[in-house]
Structures are given as C-alpha cells and as structure tokens.
Design a protein around this motif. Sequence first.
Motif, PDB file in Angstrom:
ATOM      1  N   LEU A 200     -10.792  -6.984  -1.243  1.00 28.83           N
ATOM      2  CA  LEU A 200     -11.505  -5.915  -1.948  1.00 28.83           C
ATOM      3  C   LEU A 200     -12.952  -6.312  -2.222  1.00 28.83           C
ATOM      4  CD1 LEU A 200      -8.757  -5.112  -4.610  1.00 28.83           C
ATOM      5  CD2 LEU A 200      -9.228  -3.842  -2.494  1.00 28.83           C
TER       6      LEU A 200
ATOM      7  N   TRP B 185       0.825  -1.223   0.000  1.00 31.83           N
ATOM      8  CA  TRP B 185       0.000   0.000   0.000  1.00 31.83           C
ATOM      9  C   TRP B 185       0.856   1.269   0.000  1.00 31.83           C
ATOM     10  CZ3 TRP B 185      -0.773  -4.012   3.528  1.00 31.83           C
ATOM     11  CH2 TRP B 185      -0.156  -3.872   4.795  1.00 31.83           C
TER      12      TRP B 185
ATOM     13  N   CYS C 115       2.192   1.530  -3.596  1.00 34.98           N
ATOM     14  CA  CYS C 115       1.141   2.034  -4.483  1.00 34.98           C
ATOM     15  C   CYS C 115       1.111   3.554  -4.462  1.00 34.98           C
ATOM     16  CB  CYS C 115      -0.227   1.509  -4.069  1.00 34.98           C
ATOM     17  SG  CYS C 115      -0.463  -0.230  -4.453  1.00 34.98           S
TER      18      CYS C 115
ATOM     19  N   GLY D  13      -4.981  -2.400   2.117  1.00 36.54           N
ATOM     20  CA  GLY D  13      -4.478  -2.383   0.743  1.00 36.54           C
ATOM     21  C   GLY D  13      -5.261  -3.281  -0.191  1.00 36.54           C
ATOM     22  N   LEU D  14      -4.533  -4.116  -0.910  1.00 34.18           N
ATOM     23  CA  LEU D  14      -5.162  -4.997  -1.904  1.00 34.18           C
ATOM     24  C   LEU D  14      -5.548  -6.355  -1.321  1.00 34.18           C
ATOM     25  CD1 LEU D  14      -2.645  -4.264  -4.802  1.00 34.18           C
ATOM     26  CD2 LEU D  14      -5.037  -3.544  -4.748  1.00 34.18           C
TER      27      LEU D  14
ATOM     28  N   ALA E 250     -14.822   2.045   0.432  1.00 33.37           N
ATOM     29  CA  ALA E 250     -13.675   1.200   0.727  1.00 33.37           C
ATOM     30  C   ALA E 250     -13.754  -0.082  -0.091  1.00 33.37           C
ATOM     31  CB  ALA E 250     -13.638   0.863   2.216  1.00 33.37           C
TER      32      ALA E 250
ATOM     33  N   PRO F 281     -10.588   0.138  -5.257  1.00 32.55           N
ATOM     34  CA  PRO F 281      -9.446   0.989  -5.596  1.00 32.55           C
ATOM     35  C   PRO F 281      -9.482   1.434  -7.054  1.00 32.55           C
ATOM     36  CG  PRO F 281      -8.772  -1.294  -5.509  1.00 32.55           C
ATOM     37  CD  PRO F 281     -10.196  -1.261  -5.073  1.00 32.55           C
TER      38      PRO F 281
ATOM     39  N   ASN G 217     -12.266   5.411  -2.503  1.00 33.20           N
ATOM     40  CA  ASN G 217     -13.144   5.767  -1.389  1.00 33.20           C
ATOM     41  C   ASN G 217     -14.104   6.872  -1.769  1.00 33.20           C
ATOM     42  OD1 ASN G 217     -12.471   4.060   0.657  1.00 33.20           O
ATOM     43  ND2 ASN G 217     -10.796   5.346   1.419  1.00 33.20           N
TER      44      ASN G 217
ATOM     45  N   ASP H 128      -4.779   3.918  -6.295  1.00 37.49           N
ATOM     46  CA  ASP H 128      -5.220   5.005  -5.439  1.00 37.49           C
ATOM     47  C   ASP H 128      -6.458   4.576  -4.646  1.00 37.49           C
ATOM     48  OD1 ASP H 128      -6.130   7.368  -4.299  1.00 37.49           O
ATOM     49  OD2 ASP H 128      -5.246   8.566  -5.928  1.00 37.49           O
ATOM     50  N   PHE H 129      -6.210   4.303  -3.367  1.00 39.44           N
ATOM     51  CA  PHE H 129      -7.310   3.824  -2.523  1.00 39.44           C
ATOM     52  C   PHE H 129      -8.237   4.967  -2.092  1.00 39.44           C
ATOM     53  CE2 PHE H 129      -3.928   0.698  -2.131  1.00 39.44           C
ATOM     54  CZ  PHE H 129      -4.621  -0.479  -2.369  1.00 39.44           C
ATOM     55  N   ASP H 130      -7.643   6.144  -1.864  1.00 33.13           N
ATOM     56  CA  ASP H 130      -8.448   7.291  -1.435  1.00 33.13           C
ATOM     57  C   ASP H 130      -9.435   7.703  -2.518  1.00 33.13           C
ATOM     58  OD1 ASP H 130      -7.057   7.276   0.900  1.00 33.13           O
ATOM     59  OD2 ASP H 130      -5.532   8.691   0.188  1.00 33.13           O
TER      60      ASP H 130
END
Length: 424
Positions: free
Chosen positions: A281, A145, A148, A277-278, A165, A168, A160, A155-157
């Motif tokens: 998901l 993460w 990344c 992170g990944l 959540a 990604p 979001n 990009d996780f944000d």
Amino acid sequence: MLQLNFIRDNKDLVIERLKVKNFKTPQESIEKLLDLDNLRRDIQKQLDDNKQKQNAIAKEIGMLFKQGNKEEAESKKAQTSTLKANEKELQEKHSSLETQIKNLLLSIPNLPHKSVPNGKGEEDNEVVAMIGTIPQMSEDCLPHWDLCKKYDIVDFDLGNKITGAGFPVYKGKGAKLQRALINFFLQEGENDGYMEIQPPLMVNEASAIATGQLPDKEAQMYVVTADNFYMIPTAEVPVTNIFRDTIVDKKDLPIRRCAYSQCFRREAGSYGKDVRGLNRLHQFDKVEIVCIDSPEHSYEQLEVMKKHVGGLLDKLGLPYRILRLCGGDISFTSALTFDFEVYSAAQKRWLEVSSVSNFESYQANRLKVRYKDDNGKMQLCHTLNGSALALPRVVAALLENNQTKDGIKIPECLQKFTGFDIIN
RNA sequence: GGAGAGUUGGCUGAGUGGUCGAUAGCGGCAGUCUUGAAAACUGUUGACCUUCACGGGUCCGGGGGUUCGAAUCCCUCACUCUCCGCCA
C-alpha cells in the motif's frame, strides 16, 4: 555513514565486507576516498598554518592600536593580503574535497555483520526459524481481498475514488480491527519497556538525511514541495531523529521507544500480483520499535527485539518464519537484519510483516548520537529498529487464516480491544 | 499572512568590532572536612578537525558578506516569543 577513521585503519576489512554486500566498486571507492582524505588533511594543515599567521598579525595590530601606535598598525595591514588570497584558494580546494569525501561516504553502504550470508537477493536469505503450523485450508477458502468485499470491511474501490490505488478505506469492523491491532501492539510495547511516542508524520530534510532516507530513497517518499517536507515512510525517521545531535547519558541506555504512525510510500516500480489487496500500500499503519544502546550491547538488544516481535505473532496465533537477510537483500544502512514473514493461507505465500535491524554506528554517525564511555571518551551509539508490527499484511493473514464458514475469528488477545470475536 | 523582539557552552544568563571559546550563577566531577552523608570551602568541568606528542585550527541558530581583526556590523534562511489577522 561509515567513520572515516575506521576505514583508514581497516581498509582491507572494509573492502572485504563491502563485497558481501554486493557493493559494485569497493576497491576503487575506498582507495579514492582515502586519497581524497589524505589530500584534504594536507590542505587543512596549510590552511591552519595560514590562519595562524593571520591571527597573529591581527592580534599584533590590535595591540598596536591599543598602544596608540596607529602608523605601524596601518602598515601591518598590508602583510595579510597575500595570506588572504592564499587562504581563499586553499579554502575552495578544501571545501571541494570535503564535499567529494562526504558524497563518497554517503554512497558507501553499511558493512554487513559477520553472520550475514553471501547472496544476491531474497532467494539467498537464510531461514533461521519456522514457528507455528501452517493451517490446512479448504479448497474454497478466499484470499483476503475477497473476504474484505464479502464482509465489507476494507473498500479498495472507495480508496481509488477518493485518492488512488494503494489507499484503502477501512470500514466498520475492519476499521475497529485496525484500531485494536494498534492498541494491542502499543500495549505490548509498553509492557516490554518501550516508551510511547506520537511523532510528526512529516519531517524536514535534515531528519530524512540523518536516518538515511536521503539521498538514497528520495523517489520512494512523498514530498510536500511547498514547505520542503517529506511524508514519513516509517516512524523510524522521526523517532530516531529525536536523538539527533544529542549526547545521551550512559546510564540511560538502553533507550527504548515505540510509536504508532501511518506510513507513506510511493513504491515506485512495484507492479503485479504483489500489490494485490493489502499486500502493498501507499499508506499503511505500523507500530515501530526503536532502541539505542552502546556498541557492546547492541546485539543483545537485537535479540530482545526479535523476541518482542516473535511474541506478538505468537499471541496472534499466526505461523511465521524468521529470515536472516543475505548481503544482497539487506538494506543499505543495516549491518544485520532479520525479517519476519507470516504465512497467508489463501494466497499460499509468506508475507513480510517485520524487519528488525541493527544499524550499528552507521545511522548514529549521521545522527551524531553519542555517549561518553567509562574512560570519558565520546563514542557513537548503536541504533536499532524494527516493525512491531506493520498492519496490512497481518490483517491479510488473519483474515485468510482465520476464515470459517461462520465468519472470521478474532484472536483472543485482540478481543478486549475489538469488543467482538468474529467478523460476519 | 502582517508588524515587532529574540536565538550565546548541560541549564540560567553577561558580553554590542581587538588576547572572548567567551564573565558569573546553577548543575556535573574530584578533593578537604566528616564514622558516613549533607552543608561549607578548594579545584575542575564543551564539541569537532589535525598531530605520536607539544601545538595549531574551527565552532556563540544555519549559510553568505564587510574588516588587519566579528559572538558583536550587514545580507539571507530557519526557529522561538509578543501583538494583529485567519482558522481546527
């Protein structure tokens, strides 16, 4: 589901095997099932006799009308009234019994293969192979993460913001890496004789029942309520349902299919560092392989599929281990499952990237996938499937294991698909 | 989304209340003929429940109804096709 005939003929064996699977009430459930079935057959006999009488009368009336003998025909009509009343009552009993039997059958999991070890949960799984060497990382190595973020590839944000959540956004070389992995997996599948399928990502209720997602895992699926569709948790669902209600030609066996799809899972009840992170998901990419064959060959096919999955990991250069799942950890519908886990060097943990299973005839019985054997008798096929592979954790391990001070090295087998050999 | 027409066995396609599980053709299987094959001819050819067996029962898209009796009539749902609308 299990076949009633088989349960009837192998009562003790069934109860014994269900215990290995940690099924709570094997004895009671099976005995209740057989009692209900006996009752049902008894009622069916009565119902058939009743129907036969009615049919005979109806036929006579038909003849009489043809002969022009209206009076006698009319008088015969009265004879059916008690039969009809009786039939209705029997009918109700019969269908109630049928529903009870079906529900009970649906609640009974598949029997584990004889090689399945006893055990309660994942700690009892048996490690059957360990391949590759675990890389020695420097102290300042980063979990995926952070990588990344560093290279701005996942990009996780942003996910979001757009959805929530577990959704990604892959960017630039990150997106390309995804596409490369999909192409690599599909190409390898084709090389090993799996026909590529592009399936629907939503399925109807009948399909979800046939592969066993319903009623067992309803809470894990996203439901499109307006049309009563289910977002697929795996391509296994649509691809296996291709064969629902079909009689396949024995000479076409084994049938091999592979499909890339996005997979949607609610993962209700998952918390903590497992979801970082990944690692877990709600939407992810996966290439799935499916195989259908006759009972006498299904376990050979399981080996063939394991080899395929192992080959992918070999080429990617990821260290992995193979687990034989114990009775407590194996899925509801599976008879024998091998999990493949890759070692993720910065997290210092094993991540499941594939699960290869033989369902024997458990799915086929719901799906009604059959073939005619050499004696011309209808037989249920065996169905198998496996991930080959699920992307996110493969990406996680690749990023972590291949990080260098110059960037993240791309395995050679992927380079012709990515067009680059390093992420920096 | 609106209007109309359909859905029958592996496929094509009859049947529109009374021995219809269903005519016929194709395909499949077996046989005759042939050195072999093709062609031709003959026969055979659905699934499911139940029974040791004989037999009985169910199934004509799914579900429900009318009737002594439904593939056939009615209701309902799904799907397919045509036309209109909308739209990537």
